[in-house]
Design a protein around this motif. Structure first.
Motif, PDB file in Angstrom:
ATOM      1  N   THR A 115      31.662  42.796  31.301  1.00 14.12           N
ATOM      2  CA  THR A 115      33.180  42.923  32.110  1.00 14.12           C
ATOM      3  C   THR A 115      33.099  42.818  33.757  1.00 14.12           C
ATOM      4  N   SER A 116      33.777  41.690  34.224  1.00 13.88           N
ATOM      5  CA  SER A 116      34.290  41.379  35.312  1.00 13.88           C
ATOM      6  C   SER A 116      35.264  41.699  35.856  1.00 13.88           C
ATOM      7  N   THR A 117      34.833  41.851  36.544  1.00 20.65           N
ATOM      8  CA  THR A 117      36.898  42.494  37.696  1.00 20.65           C
ATOM      9  C   THR A 117      36.344  40.839  38.896  1.00 20.65           C
ATOM     10  N   LEU A 118      38.045  40.409  38.230  1.00 21.98           N
ATOM     11  CA  LEU A 118      38.223  39.043  39.371  1.00 21.98           C
ATOM     12  C   LEU A 118      39.831  39.441  40.106  1.00 21.98           C
ATOM     13  N   PHE A 119      39.305  38.248  41.033  1.00 24.62           N
ATOM     14  CA  PHE A 119      40.514  37.786  42.434  1.00 24.62           C
ATOM     15  C   PHE A 119      40.800  37.011  42.304  1.00 24.62           C
ATOM     16  N   ARG A 120      42.596  36.584  42.034  1.00 17.24           N
ATOM     17  CA  ARG A 120      43.233  35.485  42.473  1.00 17.24           C
ATOM     18  C   ARG A 120      44.394  35.397  42.735  1.00 17.24           C
ATOM     19  N   ASN A 121      44.617  34.253  44.381  1.00 18.18           N
ATOM     20  CA  ASN A 121      45.286  34.794  44.734  1.00 18.18           C
ATOM     21  C   ASN A 121      47.196  33.872  44.084  1.00 18.18           C
ATOM     22  N   GLU A 122      47.465  34.898  43.354  1.00 19.53           N
ATOM     23  CA  GLU A 122      48.545  34.707  42.448  1.00 19.53           C
ATOM     24  C   GLU A 122      49.604  34.571  43.509  1.00 19.53           C
ATOM     25  N   SER A 123      50.795  34.001  43.565  1.00 19.84           N
ATOM     26  CA  SER A 123      51.721  34.039  44.886  1.00 19.84           C
ATOM     27  C   SER A 123      52.481  35.295  44.219  1.00 19.84           C
ATOM     28  N   SER A 124      53.568  35.186  44.598  1.00 20.55           N
ATOM     29  CA  SER A 124      54.036  36.857  44.824  1.00 20.55           C
ATOM     30  C   SER A 124      55.488  36.534  43.775  1.00 20.55           C
ATOM     31  N   GLY A 125      56.294  34.881  43.844  1.00 23.44           N
ATOM     32  CA  GLY A 125      56.583  35.138  42.706  1.00 23.44           C
ATOM     33  C   GLY A 125      56.280  34.849  41.025  1.00 23.44           C
ATOM     34  N   GLU A 126      55.087  35.078  41.422  1.00 27.71           N
ATOM     35  CA  GLU A 126      54.035  34.688  39.967  1.00 27.71           C
ATOM     36  C   GLU A 126      53.884  36.056  39.878  1.00 27.71           C
ATOM     37  N   MET A 127      53.710  37.561  40.435  1.00 26.06           N
ATOM     38  CA  MET A 127      53.603  39.272  39.488  1.00 26.06           C
ATOM     39  C   MET A 127      54.511  39.500  38.857  1.00 26.06           C
ATOM     40  N   HIS A 128      54.379  40.162  38.806  1.00 26.34           N
ATOM     41  CA  HIS A 128      54.295  41.245  37.112  1.00 26.34           C
ATOM     42  C   HIS A 128      53.380  41.999  36.082  1.00 26.34           C
ATOM     43  N   GLY A 129      54.647  43.517  36.511  1.00 29.74           N
ATOM     44  CA  GLY A 129      54.194  44.241  35.875  1.00 29.74           C
ATOM     45  C   GLY A 129      52.747  44.004  35.769  1.00 29.74           C
ATOM     46  N   LEU A 130      52.074  44.415  34.583  1.00 29.32           N
ATOM     47  CA  LEU A 130      49.813  44.303  33.892  1.00 29.32           C
ATOM     48  C   LEU A 130      50.293  42.538  33.482  1.00 29.32           C
ATOM     49  N   ILE A 131      50.931  42.112  33.764  1.00 34.71           N
ATOM     50  CA  ILE A 131      51.145  40.607  33.601  1.00 34.71           C
ATOM     51  C   ILE A 131      50.097  39.914  33.563  1.00 34.71           C
ATOM     52  N   ARG A 132      50.571  39.197  34.934  1.00 34.61           N
ATOM     53  CA  ARG A 132      50.036  38.661  36.068  1.00 34.61           C
ATOM     54  C   ARG A 132      49.923  39.369  37.245  1.00 34.61           C
ATOM     55  N   VAL A 133      48.767  39.590  37.453  1.00 39.90           N
ATOM     56  CA  VAL A 133      47.934  40.522  38.846  1.00 39.90           C
ATOM     57  C   VAL A 133      47.268  39.967  39.693  1.00 39.90           C
ATOM     58  N   ARG A 134      46.911  40.418  40.659  1.00 45.27           N
ATOM     59  CA  ARG A 134      45.210  39.603  41.786  1.00 45.27           C
ATOM     60  C   ARG A 134      44.295  40.106  41.834  1.00 45.27           C
TER      61      ARG A 134
END
Length: 647
Positions: free
Chosen positions: A362-381
């Protein structure tokens, strides 16, 4: 003459150079009017495409996915033409078809207001009424760039210059006074677009890069019939009610904070409870299927990512801590767990007897998504994923892949999401090999093996060129949110590259050392994204086994509170999650509140209930279902939890 095989298996002969549009006309006026694009020898193309060899031709209409794309792509050009007429100083970026519609990005002095959108929409309708024909033409890259510079379109110039490296002609589409750089395909005439609605206007960075210009993005949708648009708008209204970003906050499942940052949601107690239930369910099921749990660090030195290839192929998507140029150790938060779990494999020597080796986390991961891609819980950092890596021999590959897929399907069916998913076979892009590890021969081999497995398993997939991971092809299990935006929920990947990169070997039966195949997989995907989809699927009314509060206990009057608390203790002793509403409010008000919280069961207690040592039960779904002893109710709810019943 050329021989054309049509979709229904009928063959016809046409003059060499006959266009697909002419072929559609020969099939009847209705077919021609409905035609949006074509598939010629399995390649989607324009209706203007001439047929010069014996070919298989399929006329695509709005009922086909690619037909819809051509329809909506044409609508985006109508939007751009309308904007150019009303706002001549606007500069144009891109305007693609998307799920359920289209958008176009404009560089304007001020973002469009709702009143502006109404004016633009009316102008679009006027353009459609004029019945303009779309004309396609091509220019040499030098000519194309010169023309776009004269038009004063810097974003189009940038796109044309990128394409000019290939030396191929650049295509344009012209409709009356408006000309746009575009590969197509498009409709022959704008008049087919009978119903248009501009739905939204937001900001968007050019190329999704926050360091570049901020543009004004206008979203819209269009249909051949007004009734279809009306049905779509009704669907959008229902989608807004189910939108996890709105409903999840109202139900106090999660929140966000500006001082923490975008894409970093806070799971509130109820949301955290659902994630905990999902994690326990997944880890227990994986253990039953022979997976071994690991726990690895959240970060590593750059050395690890250089071996895996992430440093060269994925660094822009990583959070890097430190700077190698300073001569100090440089670390990065992990974007995936695979290189960490490989170290568990490398802990000692391995033989074929150790394989297959299944490692899950059960892995906690970190991805530097662009701010325009953020949406609620669907796409997070920052997110948590049910990740796993499986090392196996070539002979075990298909059966182990099948096992990973069966696990994913079991999870989807249990959650009630299986009917909503589709499959994509994600392959590399042979036109952009810099993105990937390995040679063409290695990719052909890996994709050939995966195709054989998917065909054997009779998986109904679509191909996604350029969607592969940089180290191997993958099966993506796709799902759409309530607004029709498609995302990947679960992946299963075949990898023959990284075991060599990391020196992972096993001693085979013949005594030789070999590199294992690796299967990367998730069983339920990203927990945050899964929670978002479950909120939308059930409109917040989760199945009993997943509900953060399963039972709301409602005393009718203050004198009934002691009895209700006794019931609560008995329920909690059986692991049933419950709350007591002991407020001095009328019982009707308490019931309405519990219904708004979407609690599966409400247990009411009054004088007669206490006298008979029972409880009155109200179901979220069925309403009042009568009285029952506490033991009977416990048995009923525990059976729902055990079977993971879906309402």
């Amino acid at each position: 003459m050329v021989k054309v095989e049509l979709k229904n298996g009928i063959e016809k002969e046409f003059e060499n150079g006959t266009t697909v549009a002419d072929i559609a006309k020969s099939l009847g006026g209705g077919i021609y009017k409905a035609a949006c694009a074509a598939r010629v020898n399995d390649i989607v193309c324009d209706l203007r495409t001439p047929i010069t060899t014996d070919s298989k031709v399929e006329i695509l209409t709005f009922d086909d996915e690619e037909g819809k794309k051509a329809f909506w792509h044409t609508a985006s050009h109508i939007l751009a033409q309308a904007v150019k007429r009303l706002y001549p100083e606007a500069k144009f970026a891109i305007g693609p078809a998307i799920d359920n519609g289209f958008y176009y990005d404009f560089d304007v002095k001020e973002a469009f207001s709702p009143e502006d959108l109404e004016k633009i929409e009316q102008e679009m309708k006027a353009i459609v009424k004029s019945g303009i024909e779309l004309e396609k033409f091509e220019l040499h890259p030098d000519e194309a760039i010169k023309m776009l510079e004269e038009m004063g379109e810097p974003y189009k110039v940038e796109l044309a210059k990128e394409h000019s490296d290939k030396g191929e002609p650049i295509s344009f589409y012209k409709q009356a006074e408006f000309t746009d750089l575009c590969a197509g395909p498009h409709l022959m005439n704008v008049s087919a677009i009978k119903a248009i609605k501009l739905t939204n206007c937001t900001g968007a960075y050019w190329r999704g890069d926050a360091s570049k210009a901020q543009l004004c993005r206008v979203y819209g949708t269009a249909f051949p019939k007004a009734s279809q648009l009306e049905a779509h708008l009704t669907m959008l209204e229902e989608a807004k009610k189910r939108d996890h970003n709105k409903l999840g906050r109202e139900l106090e499942l999660f929140t966000t904070s500006d001082i923490i940052g975008q894409g970093l949601p806070i799971l509130l107690p109820k949301g955290a409870r659902i994630i905990q239930l999902l994690q326990r369910f997944v880890e227990d099921e994986e253990q039953k299927r022979g997976w071994q749990l690991t726990k690895t660090p959240y970060m590593a030195k750059s050395d690890l990512y250089k071996i895996s290839g992430h440093w060269d192929h994925y660094q822009d998507g990583m959070f890097v801590l430190g700077n190698e140029e300073d001569g100090k150790e440089c670390f990065a938060l992990r974007p995936m767990t695979c290189p960490f779990q490989y170290q568990a494999y490398l802990n000692r020597g391995r033989s074929y007897r150790d394989l297959p080796m299944r490692l899950n986390e059960t892995s906690t991961l970190f991805r530097n998504e662009s701010s325009g891609e953020m949406h609620g819980l669907i796409r997070v950092r920052q997110f948590t994923i049910s990740e796993g890596h499986l090392m196996c021999t070539p002979e075990q590959l298909e059966s182990e892949f099948k096992g990973c897929l069966e696990l994913a399907i079991y999870m989807l069916k249990t959650l009630g999401l299986y009917e909503d998913v589709s499959y994509r076979f994600s392959q590399w892009d042979p036109e952009d090999t810099q993105k990937y590890l390995g040679t063409k021969e290695q990719w052909d081999e890996a994709q050939g093996i995966m195709k054989q497995i998917l065909d054997h398993l009779e998986i109904p997939y679509k191909v996604g060129i350029g969607e592969a991971a940089f180290y191997g092809p993958k099966l993506d299990i796709q799902i759409k949110n309530v607004f029709g935006k498609e995302d990947t929920l679960i992946t299963i990947q075949i990898d023959q590259m990284l075991s060599k990169q990391f020196g992972m070997e096993y001693v085979d039966k013949d005594g030789t050392k070999k590199n294992p195949y690796i299967i990367h997989r998730t069983s339920i995907g990203c927990y945050e994204r899964t929670l978002a989809l479950l909120i939308e699927k059930y409109a917040g009314a989760f199945p009993t086994w997943l509900a953060p509060v399963q039972v709301k206990l409602l005393p009718i009057a203050d004198r009934h509170i002691d009895y209700v608390n006794e019931v609560r203790e008995k329920l909690e002793a059986h692991g049933i999650r419950c709350e007591v509403d002991g407020r001095s409010e009328k019982i009707g008000y308490k019931i309405r509140e519990a219904q708004l919280e979407k609690v599966p069961y409400m247990l009411l207690a009054g004088d007669k209930d206490i006298e008979n040592n029972v409880i009155s039960i109200r179901s979220r779904k069925l309403g009042d279902i009568g009285s029952m002893s506490i033991d009977e109710f416990v048995e009923k709810i525990l059976e729902e939890v055990r079977t993971k019943k879906i309402d």
